[in-house]
Design an enzyme around this catalytic site. Structure first.
Site, PDB file in Angstrom:
ATOM      1  N   GLU A  29       0.842  -1.208   0.000  1.00  0.00           N
ATOM      2  CA  GLU A  29       0.000   0.000   0.000  1.00  0.00           C
ATOM      3  C   GLU A  29       0.873   1.251   0.000  1.00  0.00           C
ATOM      4  O   GLU A  29       0.573   2.224  -0.704  1.00  0.00           O
ATOM      5  CB  GLU A  29      -0.943   0.011   1.201  1.00  0.00           C
ATOM      6  CG  GLU A  29      -2.099  -0.951   1.080  1.00  0.00           C
ATOM      7  CD  GLU A  29      -3.090  -0.840   2.226  1.00  0.00           C
ATOM      8  OE1 GLU A  29      -3.040   0.155   2.979  1.00  0.00           O
ATOM      9  OE2 GLU A  29      -3.923  -1.752   2.367  1.00  0.00           O
ATOM     10  N   ASP A  68      -9.249  -0.007  -0.522  1.00  0.00           N
ATOM     11  CA  ASP A  68      -7.983   0.651  -0.196  1.00  0.00           C
ATOM     12  C   ASP A  68      -7.832   2.017  -0.863  1.00  0.00           C
ATOM     13  O   ASP A  68      -7.377   2.963  -0.223  1.00  0.00           O
ATOM     14  CB  ASP A  68      -6.802  -0.242  -0.581  1.00  0.00           C
ATOM     15  CG  ASP A  68      -6.718  -1.480   0.295  1.00  0.00           C
ATOM     16  OD1 ASP A  68      -7.111  -1.412   1.478  1.00  0.00           O
ATOM     17  OD2 ASP A  68      -6.261  -2.518  -0.205  1.00  0.00           O
ATOM     18  N   LYS A  88      -4.127  -6.736  -2.364  1.00  0.00           N
ATOM     19  CA  LYS A  88      -4.147  -8.013  -1.638  1.00  0.00           C
ATOM     20  C   LYS A  88      -2.968  -8.870  -2.074  1.00  0.00           C
ATOM     21  O   LYS A  88      -2.550  -8.818  -3.230  1.00  0.00           O
ATOM     22  CB  LYS A  88      -5.428  -8.801  -1.962  1.00  0.00           C
ATOM     23  CG  LYS A  88      -6.673  -8.275  -1.317  1.00  0.00           C
ATOM     24  CD  LYS A  88      -6.704  -8.615   0.147  1.00  0.00           C
ATOM     25  CE  LYS A  88      -8.015  -8.165   0.757  1.00  0.00           C
ATOM     26  NZ  LYS A  88      -7.854  -7.671   2.090  1.00  0.00           N
TER      27      LYS A  88
END
Length: 145
Positions: A29, A68, A88
């Site tokens: 991320e 996200d 993911k």
């Protein structure tokens, strides 16, 4: 992927939301956040600001899914698109293999996989209805949106 922290964007004007409260929950991320912050084709973005209600296959109740990222980008031809992104690990995108003996860990993995699949299905439908694209990114895809 046990890394988390606070992200401070360089291009604060590109972030739509509270730029002082951007949290990354994995290094993947963080990598994507840096890309979104720096890439010239990204017009604006958010992290965990969009809410999509979904019905859990586990308890049949309505829950809230916070993907996200939401991204508005412009391609080299000038076409603007909106993309909702979930990050993911690849192994969470395939059903868990059934062991010879059923364990708590296996049951947890099965529940997590079922809930994630429902979230993804609901998000794809939501995005389709709202003129957006839903994309699940793995470690192989990062930086290619």
């Amino acid at each position: 992927m046990a890394y988390s922290g606070k992200f401070n964007p360089t291009n604060i004007d590109k972030y739509r939301g509270d730029a002082s409260a951007i949290i990354y929950r994995s290094l993947w991320e963080l990598k994507l956040m840096k890309y979104l912050d720096q890439h010239s084709g990204i017009i604006e973005w958010t992290s965990e600001e969009l809410v999509i209600p979904y019905r859990s296959p586990i308890d049949n109740r309505i829950h809230r899914y916070f993907p996200d990222f939401w991204v508005r980008k412009k391609d080299p031809n000038g076409v603007v698109t909106e993309v909702v992104i979930e990050v993911k690990p690849k192994q969470q995108l395939v059903p868990p293999k059934k062991p010879s003996r059923i364990t708590r860990r296996y049951l947890t993995e099965v529940r997590t996989f079922a809930v994630n699949q429902r979230k993804f299905e609901t998000a794809a439908e939501y995005c389709s209805r709202n003129g957006m694209i839903f994309q699940v990114m793995t470690q192989d895809d990062l930086g290619v949106i």
